[in-house]
Design a protein around this motif. Structure first.
Motif, PDB file in Angstrom:
ATOM      1  N   VAL A  57      70.302  99.071  34.643  1.00  0.00           N
ATOM      2  CA  VAL A  57      70.564 100.465  34.290  1.00  0.00           C
ATOM      3  C   VAL A  57      71.716 101.074  35.074  1.00  0.00           C
ATOM      4  CG1 VAL A  57      68.211 100.901  33.509  1.00  0.00           C
ATOM      5  CG2 VAL A  57      68.810 101.280  35.904  1.00  0.00           C
ATOM      6  N   ALA A  58      72.202 100.393  36.089  1.00  0.00           N
ATOM      7  CA  ALA A  58      73.255 100.968  36.935  1.00  0.00           C
ATOM      8  C   ALA A  58      74.269  99.887  37.307  1.00  0.00           C
ATOM      9  CB  ALA A  58      72.648 101.582  38.187  1.00  0.00           C
ATOM     10  N   CYS A  59      75.088  99.498  36.340  1.00  0.00           N
ATOM     11  CA  CYS A  59      76.057  98.427  36.579  1.00  0.00           C
ATOM     12  C   CYS A  59      77.408  98.988  36.999  1.00  0.00           C
ATOM     13  CB  CYS A  59      76.236  97.584  35.324  1.00  0.00           C
ATOM     14  SG  CYS A  59      74.733  96.758  34.823  1.00  0.00           S
ATOM     15  N   VAL A  60      77.949  98.412  38.047  1.00  0.00           N
ATOM     16  CA  VAL A  60      79.257  98.802  38.555  1.00  0.00           C
ATOM     17  C   VAL A  60      80.168  97.590  38.459  1.00  0.00           C
ATOM     18  CG1 VAL A  60      80.541  99.534  40.603  1.00  0.00           C
ATOM     19  CG2 VAL A  60      78.293 100.508  40.115  1.00  0.00           C
ATOM     20  N   GLN A  61      81.415  97.829  38.018  1.00  0.00           N
ATOM     21  CA  GLN A  61      82.407  96.763  37.971  1.00  0.00           C
ATOM     22  C   GLN A  61      83.581  97.140  38.853  1.00  0.00           C
ATOM     23  OE1 GLN A  61      83.059  96.568  33.674  1.00  0.00           O
ATOM     24  NE2 GLN A  61      81.994  94.601  33.683  1.00  0.00           N
ATOM     25  N   VAL A  62      84.219  96.132  39.436  1.00  0.00           N
ATOM     26  CA  VAL A  62      85.389  96.351  40.274  1.00  0.00           C
ATOM     27  C   VAL A  62      86.485  95.377  39.874  1.00  0.00           C
ATOM     28  CG1 VAL A  62      84.100  97.249  42.247  1.00  0.00           C
ATOM     29  CG2 VAL A  62      84.515  94.819  42.077  1.00  0.00           C
ATOM     30  N   ARG A  63      87.738  95.785  40.115  1.00  0.00           N
ATOM     31  CA  ARG A  63      88.874  94.896  39.925  1.00  0.00           C
ATOM     32  C   ARG A  63      89.896  95.227  40.989  1.00  0.00           C
ATOM     33  NH1 ARG A  63      92.049  96.962  34.551  1.00  0.00           N
ATOM     34  NH2 ARG A  63      92.539  98.883  35.622  1.00  0.00           N
ATOM     35  N   ALA A  64      90.570  94.200  41.474  1.00  0.00           N
ATOM     36  CA  ALA A  64      91.525  94.367  42.568  1.00  0.00           C
ATOM     37  C   ALA A  64      92.954  94.196  42.089  1.00  0.00           C
ATOM     38  CB  ALA A  64      91.237  93.339  43.658  1.00  0.00           C
ATOM     39  N   SER A  65      93.849  94.877  42.772  1.00  0.00           N
ATOM     40  CA  SER A  65      95.286  94.657  42.627  1.00  0.00           C
ATOM     41  C   SER A  65      95.862  94.647  44.041  1.00  0.00           C
ATOM     42  CB  SER A  65      95.929  95.739  41.763  1.00  0.00           C
ATOM     43  OG  SER A  65      96.008  96.957  42.480  1.00  0.00           O
ATOM     44  N   GLU A  66      97.154  94.501  44.144  1.00  0.00           N
ATOM     45  CA  GLU A  66      97.781  94.492  45.466  1.00  0.00           C
ATOM     46  C   GLU A  66      97.615  95.835  46.180  1.00  0.00           C
ATOM     47  OE1 GLU A  66      99.203  91.979  47.140  1.00  0.00           O
ATOM     48  OE2 GLU A  66      98.633  90.638  45.519  1.00  0.00           O
ATOM     49  N   THR A  67      97.560  96.925  45.413  1.00  0.00           N
ATOM     50  CA  THR A  67      97.588  98.256  46.015  1.00  0.00           C
ATOM     51  C   THR A  67      96.297  99.048  45.888  1.00  0.00           C
ATOM     52  OG1 THR A  67      98.504  99.169  43.978  1.00  0.00           O
ATOM     53  CG2 THR A  67     100.070  98.447  45.669  1.00  0.00           C
ATOM     54  N   SER A  68      95.339  98.589  45.072  1.00  0.00           N
ATOM     55  CA  SER A  68      94.106  99.362  44.916  1.00  0.00           C
ATOM     56  C   SER A  68      92.956  98.482  44.458  1.00  0.00           C
ATOM     57  CB  SER A  68      94.305 100.503  43.912  1.00  0.00           C
ATOM     58  OG  SER A  68      94.411  99.993  42.601  1.00  0.00           O
ATOM     59  N   VAL A  69      91.759  99.032  44.607  1.00  0.00           N
ATOM     60  CA  VAL A  69      90.552  98.454  44.020  1.00  0.00           C
ATOM     61  C   VAL A  69      90.028  99.516  43.068  1.00  0.00           C
ATOM     62  CG1 VAL A  69      88.219  97.616  44.453  1.00  0.00           C
ATOM     63  CG2 VAL A  69      90.056  97.056  46.045  1.00  0.00           C
ATOM     64  N   ASP A  70      89.823  99.124  41.801  1.00  0.00           N
ATOM     65  CA  ASP A  70      89.351 100.034  40.767  1.00  0.00           C
ATOM     66  C   ASP A  70      87.855  99.820  40.574  1.00  0.00           C
ATOM     67  OD1 ASP A  70      92.054 100.641  40.417  1.00  0.00           O
ATOM     68  OD2 ASP A  70      92.286  99.126  38.860  1.00  0.00           O
ATOM     69  N   ILE A  71      87.126 100.916  40.395  1.00  0.00           N
ATOM     70  CA  ILE A  71      85.672 100.882  40.247  1.00  0.00           C
ATOM     71  C   ILE A  71      85.312 101.676  38.998  1.00  0.00           C
ATOM     72  CG2 ILE A  71      83.464 101.418  41.366  1.00  0.00           C
ATOM     73  CD1 ILE A  71      85.339 101.671  43.994  1.00  0.00           C
ATOM     74  N   ARG A  72      84.428 101.096  38.163  1.00  0.00           N
ATOM     75  CA  ARG A  72      84.006 101.795  36.949  1.00  0.00           C
ATOM     76  C   ARG A  72      82.558 101.479  36.615  1.00  0.00           C
ATOM     77  NH1 ARG A  72      86.930  98.395  32.025  1.00  0.00           N
ATOM     78  NH2 ARG A  72      85.604  96.568  32.178  1.00  0.00           N
ATOM     79  N   ASP A  73      81.996 102.308  35.752  1.00  0.00           N
ATOM     80  CA  ASP A  73      80.654 102.099  35.203  1.00  0.00           C
ATOM     81  C   ASP A  73      80.808 101.120  34.044  1.00  0.00           C
ATOM     82  OD1 ASP A  73      78.256 102.212  33.798  1.00  0.00           O
ATOM     83  OD2 ASP A  73      78.076 104.383  33.955  1.00  0.00           O
ATOM     84  N   SER A  74      80.094 100.009  34.084  1.00  0.00           N
ATOM     85  CA  SER A  74      80.250  98.994  33.035  1.00  0.00           C
ATOM     86  C   SER A  74      79.805  99.489  31.664  1.00  0.00           C
ATOM     87  CB  SER A  74      79.477  97.722  33.388  1.00  0.00           C
ATOM     88  OG  SER A  74      78.097  97.977  33.407  1.00  0.00           O
ATOM     89  N   LYS A  75      78.969 100.503  31.642  1.00  0.00           N
ATOM     90  CA  LYS A  75      78.520 101.041  30.359  1.00  0.00           C
ATOM     91  C   LYS A  75      79.496 102.087  29.803  1.00  0.00           C
ATOM     92  CE  LYS A  75      73.643 100.065  31.120  1.00  0.00           C
ATOM     93  NZ  LYS A  75      73.961  98.824  31.758  1.00  0.00           N
ATOM     94  N   GLN A  76      80.465 102.484  30.593  1.00  0.00           N
ATOM     95  CA  GLN A  76      81.496 103.441  30.182  1.00  0.00           C
ATOM     96  C   GLN A  76      82.873 102.805  30.394  1.00  0.00           C
ATOM     97  OE1 GLN A  76      80.902 106.469  28.835  1.00  0.00           O
ATOM     98  NE2 GLN A  76      78.722 106.068  28.929  1.00  0.00           N
TER      99      GLN A  76
END
Length: 60
Positions: free
Chosen positions: A20-39
């Protein structure tokens, strides 16, 4: 030392996420992005790699 599962540009679902509470992350050289996997087309939170490392050390 644990292997870093983040690959640049690839969204990864957190191993600590629950159905019910999934978080996804992705990395780049300058940032880490975080989002709700359901959105997947919703807002994305961007943090510096240093801030992400501090977060994971504290709560991971």
């Amino acid at each position: 030392m644990k292997r870093n599962p983040l690959r640049h540009g690839v969204w990864v679902t957190s191993s600590r996420s629950q159905q019910v509470a999934c978080v996804q992350v992705r990395a780049s050289e300058t940032s880490v992005d975080i989002r709700d996997s359901k959105q997947r087309f919703g807002d994305v939170l961007n943090v510096s790699p240093g801030a992400w490392t501090a977060f994971v050390r504290t709560f991971g």
